[in-house]
Design a protein around this motif. Structure first.
Motif, mmCIF file in Angstrom:
data_model
loop_
_atom_site.group_PDB
_atom_site.id
_atom_site.type_symbol
_atom_site.label_atom_id
_atom_site.label_comp_id
_atom_site.label_asym_id
_atom_site.label_seq_id
_atom_site.Cartn_x
_atom_site.Cartn_y
_atom_site.Cartn_z
ATOM 1 N N LEU A 215 -2.914 -5.815 -8.350
ATOM 2 C CA LEU A 215 -2.032 -4.661 -8.162
ATOM 3 C C LEU A 215 -2.842 -3.373 -8.276
ATOM 4 C CD1 LEU A 215 0.932 -3.789 -7.738
ATOM 5 C CD2 LEU A 215 1.103 -3.559 -10.222
ATOM 6 N N THR A 216 -2.863 -2.611 -7.201
ATOM 7 C CA THR A 216 -3.631 -1.369 -7.175
ATOM 8 C C THR A 216 -2.737 -0.192 -6.799
ATOM 9 O OG1 THR A 216 -4.214 -1.578 -4.836
ATOM 10 C CG2 THR A 216 -5.684 -2.651 -6.440
ATOM 11 N N GLU A 217 -3.323 0.990 -6.871
ATOM 12 C CA GLU A 217 -2.588 2.179 -6.455
ATOM 13 C C GLU A 217 -2.267 2.135 -4.964
ATOM 14 O OE1 GLU A 217 -4.802 5.608 -7.708
ATOM 15 O OE2 GLU A 217 -4.000 5.507 -9.754
ATOM 16 N N MET A 218 -3.063 1.396 -4.202
ATOM 17 C CA MET A 218 -2.787 1.248 -2.781
ATOM 18 C C MET A 218 -1.450 0.549 -2.561
ATOM 19 S SD MET A 218 -3.947 1.902 0.288
ATOM 20 C CE MET A 218 -5.736 2.081 0.247
ATOM 21 N N ASP A 219 -1.163 -0.473 -3.360
ATOM 22 C CA ASP A 219 0.125 -1.160 -3.249
ATOM 23 C C ASP A 219 1.270 -0.180 -3.431
ATOM 24 O OD1 ASP A 219 -0.310 -4.220 -3.106
ATOM 25 O OD2 ASP A 219 -1.667 -3.621 -4.709
ATOM 26 N N ALA A 220 1.152 0.676 -4.434
ATOM 27 C CA ALA A 220 2.221 1.613 -4.749
ATOM 28 C C ALA A 220 2.416 2.637 -3.637
ATOM 29 C CB ALA A 220 1.916 2.322 -6.069
ATOM 30 N N VAL A 221 1.317 3.198 -3.126
ATOM 31 C CA VAL A 221 1.426 4.216 -2.085
ATOM 32 C C VAL A 221 2.000 3.626 -0.804
ATOM 33 C CG1 VAL A 221 0.140 5.819 -0.621
ATOM 34 C CG2 VAL A 221 -0.424 5.628 -3.042
ATOM 35 N N VAL A 222 1.530 2.446 -0.421
ATOM 36 C CA VAL A 222 2.037 1.823 0.804
ATOM 37 C C VAL A 222 3.512 1.449 0.640
ATOM 38 C CG1 VAL A 222 1.819 -0.141 2.373
ATOM 39 C CG2 VAL A 222 -0.229 1.013 1.516
ATOM 40 N N ALA A 223 3.881 0.954 -0.534
ATOM 41 C CA ALA A 223 5.289 0.628 -0.788
ATOM 42 C C ALA A 223 6.156 1.870 -0.641
ATOM 43 C CB ALA A 223 5.451 0.033 -2.183
ATOM 44 N N TYR A 224 5.660 2.988 -1.135
ATOM 45 C CA TYR A 224 6.407 4.250 -1.006
ATOM 46 C C TYR A 224 6.507 4.697 0.445
ATOM 47 C CZ TYR A 224 7.315 9.270 -1.166
ATOM 48 O OH TYR A 224 7.821 10.523 -0.927
ATOM 49 N N LEU A 225 5.396 4.666 1.166
ATOM 50 C CA LEU A 225 5.402 5.093 2.563
ATOM 51 C C LEU A 225 6.326 4.222 3.412
ATOM 52 C CD1 LEU A 225 1.593 5.834 3.113
ATOM 53 C CD2 LEU A 225 3.425 7.495 2.685
ATOM 54 N N GLN A 226 6.382 2.943 3.089
ATOM 55 C CA GLN A 226 7.187 2.029 3.889
ATOM 56 C C GLN A 226 8.689 2.160 3.618
ATOM 57 O OE1 GLN A 226 5.968 0.926 6.402
ATOM 58 N NE2 GLN A 226 4.559 -0.795 6.212
ATOM 59 N N VAL A 227 9.059 2.869 2.569
ATOM 60 C CA VAL A 227 10.482 3.030 2.268
ATOM 61 C C VAL A 227 11.012 4.390 2.708
ATOM 62 C CG1 VAL A 227 10.453 4.067 -0.068
ATOM 63 C CG2 VAL A 227 12.152 2.317 0.502
ATOM 64 N N LEU A 228 10.125 5.260 3.190
ATOM 65 C CA LEU A 228 10.561 6.589 3.615
ATOM 66 C C LEU A 228 11.506 6.477 4.816
ATOM 67 C CD1 LEU A 228 7.228 8.627 3.332
ATOM 68 C CD2 LEU A 228 9.241 8.747 1.850
ATOM 69 N N GLY A 229 12.701 7.015 4.656
ATOM 70 C CA GLY A 229 13.702 6.932 5.706
ATOM 71 C C GLY A 229 14.479 5.629 5.707
ATOM 72 N N GLN A 230 14.203 4.740 4.721
ATOM 73 C CA GLN A 230 14.847 3.435 4.687
ATOM 74 C C GLN A 230 15.726 3.225 3.458
ATOM 75 O OE1 GLN A 230 14.485 1.366 7.347
ATOM 76 N NE2 GLN A 230 13.294 3.037 8.237
ATOM 77 N N LEU A 231 15.871 4.228 2.616
ATOM 78 C CA LEU A 231 16.691 4.076 1.417
ATOM 79 C C LEU A 231 18.182 4.038 1.748
ATOM 80 C CD1 LEU A 231 14.829 6.456 -1.071
ATOM 81 C CD2 LEU A 231 14.821 3.952 -1.054
ATOM 82 N N THR A 232 18.536 4.505 2.921
ATOM 83 C CA THR A 232 19.908 4.467 3.416
ATOM 84 C C THR A 232 19.859 4.390 4.932
ATOM 85 O OG1 THR A 232 21.991 5.695 3.619
ATOM 86 C CG2 THR A 232 19.990 6.993 3.384
#
Length: 245
Positions: A215-232
């Protein structure tokens, strides 16, 4: 002429001038502040809106830490060229859990409000390590250390608790399990993976975002980028989804 004379006389009387300034500023303040007392009656709510998972929140914190918001806005205006380029215009309710909000006003890089799902995880990893590898004309700086820096998860519960004081509906269970949920979201085969979807919904993405078992900071950043516009899904069907409180 009488008006100019009155203004001239007011400038010579310091006390009257101060009072006049206070009155003028008060009018402006009332115009800006008064509508806030009815904000609960005017802001739409989104029935399918979910909160960030601990891993996504950690990625958002890193995004802020690295200053990404200085070049990328997260607000699509209602102009035709904006919508045609980036997708459905942004809704105010989409940012109800964002503290601080990252709408931005400068676009050295493109707006990323609808970035989620547009590119693969591998694309994002390659882009963050070396932007020129996937976009030859990019002027974005590289962030290769994200791929090797271990993600700190021990304080994520405190982050969720702090956001709850600001109105984000994190539960006691979410706060207590935050570190484990961050690990489990990037490890779908782990025993805790089911708990992540139970707490954050079936739409939550569970996978190794960086492609590595660690688990790296890359996982966290990519997870965040992939959810942009997808929370609803409201921006894609606003008439069907928006509700007045």
């Amino acid at each position: 002429m009488a008006l100019f004379k009155a203004h001239y006389n007011l400038e010579k009387n310091s006390i009257a001038l101060v009072i006049g300034i206070i009155l003028a500023a008060s009018v402006g303040g009332i115009v800006e502040i008064a509508p806030l007392f009815t904000i609960d009656e005017t802001v739409e709510t989104l029935p399918d809106m979910r909160v960030y998972t601990p891993l996504e929140l950690a990625g958002r914190n890193i995004y802020i830490r690295e200053g990404c918001y200085a070049c990328h806005s997260q607000m699509i205006r209602t102009l035709r060229d904006e919508v045609e380029r980036y997708g459905p215009y942004s809704l105010a309710a989409e940012s109800q859990y964002d503290h601080p909000m990252l709408w931005g006003s400068k676009r050295t890089g493109p707006d990323i409000a609808r970035l989620g799902g547009k590119y693969s995880d591998d694309w994002h990893v390659a882009h963050l390590i070396n932007p020129r590898a996937v976009v030859p004309t990019s002027i974005m700086p590289a962030y290769p250390w994200l791929a090797t820096a271990p993600l700190a998860v021990d304080d994520l519960g405190a982050h969720l608790a702090a956001l709850r004081t600001l109105g984000v509906p994190y539960t006691d269970e979410m706060i207590a399990n935050a570190p484990r949920d961050a690990e489990a979201q990037a490890n779908p085969d782990s025993a805790g993976a089911a708990g992540v979807t139970e707490r954050y919904g079936e739409a939550t993405t569970l996978r190794r975002f960086s492609g590595t078992p660690r688990l790296t900071e890359m996982d966290a950043v990519v997870a965040y980028l992939q959810v942009l516009g997808q929370l609803t899904q409201a921006p894609y069907a606003p008439d069907a989804m928006l509700e007045q409180p």
